[in-house]
Design an enzyme around this catalytic site. Structure first.
Site, PDB file in Angstrom:
ATOM      1  N   ASP A  45      32.341  33.708  28.406  1.00  0.00           N
ATOM      2  CA  ASP A  45      32.967  33.671  27.085  1.00  0.00           C
ATOM      3  C   ASP A  45      34.027  32.564  27.035  1.00  0.00           C
ATOM      4  O   ASP A  45      34.638  32.314  25.999  1.00  0.00           O
ATOM      5  CB  ASP A  45      33.524  35.041  26.668  1.00  0.00           C
ATOM      6  N   SER A  46      34.201  31.845  28.153  1.00  0.00           N
ATOM      7  CA  SER A  46      35.008  30.619  28.140  1.00  0.00           C
ATOM      8  C   SER A  46      34.435  29.632  27.124  1.00  0.00           C
ATOM      9  O   SER A  46      35.113  28.687  26.730  1.00  0.00           O
ATOM     10  CB  SER A  46      35.049  29.981  29.535  1.00  0.00           C
ATOM     11  N   ASP A  84      28.526  36.971  29.941  1.00  0.00           N
ATOM     12  CA  ASP A  84      29.666  37.830  29.600  1.00  0.00           C
ATOM     13  C   ASP A  84      29.382  38.718  28.408  1.00  0.00           C
ATOM     14  O   ASP A  84      28.747  38.292  27.436  1.00  0.00           O
ATOM     15  CB  ASP A  84      30.877  36.948  29.226  1.00  0.00           C
ATOM     16  N   LYS A 112      28.474  40.654  32.655  1.00  0.00           N
ATOM     17  CA  LYS A 112      29.807  40.726  33.284  1.00  0.00           C
ATOM     18  C   LYS A 112      30.804  41.331  32.291  1.00  0.00           C
ATOM     19  O   LYS A 112      30.815  40.955  31.124  1.00  0.00           O
ATOM     20  CB  LYS A 112      30.255  39.324  33.721  1.00  0.00           C
ATOM     21  N   GLU A 114      35.036  42.727  31.915  1.00  0.00           N
ATOM     22  CA  GLU A 114      36.378  42.599  32.480  1.00  0.00           C
ATOM     23  C   GLU A 114      37.121  43.927  32.437  1.00  0.00           C
ATOM     24  O   GLU A 114      37.134  44.586  31.393  1.00  0.00           O
ATOM     25  CB  GLU A 114      37.193  41.571  31.666  1.00  0.00           C
ATOM     26  N   GLU A 181      39.548  36.760  39.763  1.00  0.00           N
ATOM     27  CA  GLU A 181      40.120  35.529  39.191  1.00  0.00           C
ATOM     28  C   GLU A 181      41.620  35.463  39.432  1.00  0.00           C
ATOM     29  O   GLU A 181      42.353  36.414  39.142  1.00  0.00           O
ATOM     30  CB  GLU A 181      39.817  35.480  37.683  1.00  0.00           C
TER      31      GLU A 181
HETATM   32  O1  KIV Z   1      34.157  33.003  30.944  1.00  0.00           O
HETATM   33  C1  KIV Z   1      34.212  32.435  32.034  1.00  0.00           C
HETATM   34  O2  KIV Z   1      33.936  31.235  32.179  1.00  0.00           O
HETATM   35  C2  KIV Z   1      34.621  33.227  33.191  1.00  0.00           C
HETATM   36  C3  KIV Z   1      34.954  32.491  34.441  1.00  0.00           C
HETATM   37  C4  KIV Z   1      36.320  31.954  34.322  1.00  0.00           C
HETATM   38  C5  KIV Z   1      34.790  33.336  35.652  1.00  0.00           C
HETATM   39  O3  KIV Z   1      34.711  34.416  33.116  1.00  0.00           O
END
Ligand code: KIV
Length: 263
Positions: A45-46, A84, A112, A114, A181
């Site tokens: 989600d970056s 994510d 993934k 969080e 992280e």
């Molecule tokens: O969204 C992302 O790119 C991430 C990485 C920083 C691990 O979760």
């Protein structure tokens, strides 16, 4: 490239073979990365920041992750894809199941999420339905408001112990991989040793089983203030292809991240 599966990643952990992972969001980069031998790609989600230009990951929607996962899968048919679940798309179990289905249908091998203890039921329900789940603890960007920014986590003993407990609890609940992280190297080492699943680090030192970087950081595209643990591989290696090869080499040999890029 050979097809990467979760059992392959588990074997690498057992055999102490380190592996490199990277984020990607489109067809062209995922094809290039997989052609260089990257085994794991994260559709993170970056993308809210790197692709959409937001100041955080919070505005990212499930549809965005679906769209980018489909594009990445086309470029990297044999790569292990981790996508994510974005902010507030898994606040309760039914919603997590519904959104996971959309992302898995788009081509992800694993999702993934969080967080720590509050995820236990959700992880169990997903795992019971044969969904591969990756946890993400330490600096969790979806909680940056609560954490008062993007800071190293687990520096105090009680916070470090909490992260160790969360990692163990999530593994017990069914996660098959964990991202840690921005935590101190020593703590990441302990978590990696205590868990039997692969642990991927970002800004967490060299002792984790895998490393991940946001592609824009690795290629020096990120303008302005960059996280101190990121290394611009492009500036030294001339081409994107060579930068990726060097990144894979340095991760596999335990050269990156050295002390300069660790906490
Ligand atoms: O969204 C992302 O790119 C991430 C990485 C920083 C691990 O979760």
């Amino acid at each position: 490239m050979e097809c990467i599966t979760i059992s392959k990643l588990e074997n690498w952990k057992k055999n102490k073979k380190k592996f490199a992972a990277i984020t990607a969001y489109d067809f062209s980069f995922s094809k290039l990365f997989s052609n260089q031998g990257i085994p794991v790609i994260l559709i993170g989600d970056s993308l809210g920041m790197t692709i959409q230009g937001h100041s955080s990951t919070l505005p990212v929607k499930v549809q965005d992750i679906e769209y980018h996962t489909k594009a990445v899968r086309k470029g990297a048919p044999n790569t292990f894809l981790l996508s994510d679940l974005p902010f507030m798309s898994y606040y309760e179990t039914r919603q997590a199941l519904k959104n996971t289905a959309k992302i898995i249908r788009s081509g992800a091998n694993m999702i993934k999420i969080e967080g720590g203890k509050w995820l236990v039921e959700i992880v169990k329900e997903l795992s019971n339905r044969s969904i591969l789940v990756c946890g993400h603890i330490g600096l969790t960007p979806q909680s940056f408001n609560y954490l008062s920014g993007y800071k190293v986590q687990g520096k105090e003993k009680k916070d470090a112990n909490k992260l160790i407990d969360e990692a163990l609890l999530l593994e017990e609940s069914g996660i098959k991989m964990l991202v840690v992280e921005c935590i101190p190297e020593k703590l990441a080492k302990k978590i990696t040793k205590n868990l039997s699943i692969p642990v991927i680090g970002i800004g967490s030192g060299k002792y984790t089983d895998g490393q991940i970087l946001v592609m824009h950081d690795l290629l020096g595209i990120t303008e302005g203030k960059k996280p101190s643990f990121t290394k611009n591989f492009l500036s030294e290696n001339g081409s994107i292809q060579k930068s990726i090869q060097k990144y894979i080499y340095e991760v596999e040999k335990g050269i990156y991240p050295n002390k300069k890029y660790s906490f």
